[in-house]
Design an enzyme around this catalytic site. Structure first.
Site, PDB file in Angstrom:
ATOM      1  N   CYS A  70      36.359  43.887  36.599  1.00  0.00           N
ATOM      2  CA  CYS A  70      35.600  45.205  36.921  1.00  0.00           C
ATOM      3  C   CYS A  70      34.861  45.786  35.592  1.00  0.00           C
ATOM      4  O   CYS A  70      33.497  46.104  35.951  1.00  0.00           O
ATOM      5  CB  CYS A  70      36.630  45.953  37.574  1.00  0.00           C
ATOM      6  SG  CYS A  70      37.748  46.702  36.375  1.00  0.00           S
ATOM      7  N   HIS A 115      40.849  50.461  36.845  1.00  0.00           N
ATOM      8  CA  HIS A 115      39.776  50.055  37.670  1.00  0.00           C
ATOM      9  C   HIS A 115      38.543  50.895  37.900  1.00  0.00           C
ATOM     10  O   HIS A 115      38.580  52.185  37.767  1.00  0.00           O
ATOM     11  CB  HIS A 115      40.179  49.792  39.027  1.00  0.00           C
ATOM     12  CG  HIS A 115      39.138  48.804  39.802  1.00  0.00           C
ATOM     13  ND1 HIS A 115      38.949  47.607  39.698  1.00  0.00           N
ATOM     14  CD2 HIS A 115      38.068  49.296  40.760  1.00  0.00           C
ATOM     15  CE1 HIS A 115      37.919  47.078  40.572  1.00  0.00           C
ATOM     16  NE2 HIS A 115      37.739  48.155  41.228  1.00  0.00           N
ATOM     17  N   HIS A 138      31.409  47.387  42.999  1.00  0.00           N
ATOM     18  CA  HIS A 138      32.538  47.041  41.789  1.00  0.00           C
ATOM     19  C   HIS A 138      32.838  45.608  41.949  1.00  0.00           C
ATOM     20  O   HIS A 138      32.374  45.073  42.921  1.00  0.00           O
ATOM     21  CB  HIS A 138      33.640  47.979  42.135  1.00  0.00           C
ATOM     22  CG  HIS A 138      34.572  47.870  43.343  1.00  0.00           C
ATOM     23  ND1 HIS A 138      35.709  47.470  43.571  1.00  0.00           N
ATOM     24  CD2 HIS A 138      34.098  47.948  44.677  1.00  0.00           C
ATOM     25  CE1 HIS A 138      36.150  47.352  44.709  1.00  0.00           C
ATOM     26  NE2 HIS A 138      35.074  47.728  45.395  1.00  0.00           N
TER      27      HIS A 138
END
Length: 325
Positions: free
Chosen positions: A234, A283, A295
């Site tokens: 990510c 994240h 993402h």
């Protein structure tokens, strides 16, 4: 302490300080015999100091040590002159000691324990060692970020500007010459330094570029630690996208969180953060507008998701903005 007033008088250095002090008598000048030295001498103990005007083997040892640390480039002549005094001051600044040019107990102890020059700090470093230089760059109007110990893009930009302005080799690294120059600069109000204001890039263009680049990567596989189109995690995805838009970011989610700025309302191109597998930001994605963000997920790779999704909504920490984006 007195200095020998004639060729018949000499200093005797007696100490157990490792690597610097001598274990027995030493003559100040060549040509003074041991017999002459035995007649009259002055003893310097470890509790005493070595300063401008002193001569002898102990001064030569200090000069040698400072030369090995790349702080002294004069002659190793056993004479504590102005160049030696300045080298001692540089050493003291680098190690946050009292800057007086005098080798007292504290300075001597530090000298005896060092075997190399101060650590070179580079982009990506994250430690307390970075903070004093961020503080000094901020004081001199070169740095506008937080004092957080993260050698990120803002710190890198400030270092390069400082080096260029002060005729240092522009490396972007906080190396020994840059450390010495920065810590020696006492221009607290920056009277002779220009206040550096980063020219703002057209925000709309940057956001459009970021979102376009991000969308072009939809479908790229997830790879732990990945930072290229062959596979992203990510933060690797976010870093890659922003670098393609000519904006440097730190590597990890936590570092990006610390580097970015709080916003009251999320906008296109902002970073949205989530708490997933561990406490704190773990994240992140890029906000696209209309409640959507792009993402890299472990199951779908680069994909677009909804903030309103029950999984993401429950783990949402907030949005932050990349400086100058």
């Amino acid at each position: 302490m007195s200095i020998a007033s004639s060729a018949k008088e000499a200093f005797v250095i007696s100490s157990v300080a490792a690597g610097i002090m001598l274990s027995g008598p030493s003559l100040v000048k060549a040509g003074v015999s041991a017999d002459q030295n035995d007649n009259k001498h002055v003893s310097i103990e470890t509790s005493q100091i070595i300063r401008y005007g002193h001569m002898g083997q102990i001064v030569e040892n200090v000069q040698t040590k400072l030369t090995n640390l790349t702080l002294y480039n004069g002659s190793i002549d056993a004479v504590y002159g102005k160049r030696t005094e300045e080298a001692v001051k540089q050493f003291q600044r680098l190690h946050h000691l009292k800057v007086d040019g005098i080798v007292g107990k504290e300075t001597l102890t530090k000298l005896t324990t060092l075997n190399s020059s101060p650590k070179e700090l580079v982009f990506g470093d994250h430690s307390e060692e970075v903070e004093p230089f961020q503080q000094q760059l901020k004081k001199l109007n070169y740095y506008e970020g937080q004092i957080d110990g993260i050698f990120g893009p803002l710190t890198l930009k400030a270092v390069k500007k400082y080096q260029k302005k002060n005729n240092l080799h522009v490396t972007g690294k906080i190396n020994t010459p840059t450390q010495i120059h920065l810590l020696s600069n006492r221009n607290k109000k920056g009277k002779t330094l220009k206040s550096v204001k980063v020219k703002a890039i057209q925000t709309t263009e940057v956001k459009s570029s970021v979102t376009s680049i991000a969308k072009s990567l939809i479908g790229t596989n997830y790879v732990w630690g990945g930072t290229s189109p062959s596979g992203f995690d990510c933060s690797g995805f976010i870093k890659y996208v922003y670098e393609k838009a000519d904006i440097l970011l730190p590597r990890t989610v936590n570092e990006i969180w610390n580097y970015s700025k709080d916003v009251q309302k999320v906008g296109v191109g902002d970073i949205v953060f989530f708490e997933t597998y561990k406490p704190g930001p773990s994240h992140a994605g890029i906000y696209l507008g209309n409640g959507q963000f792009i993402h890299t997920s472990s199951s779908n790779g680069v994909t677009i998701s909804e903030l309103s999704n029950s999984y993401w909504n429950a783990r949402y920490l907030g949005a932050k903005r990349i400086p100058n984006s």
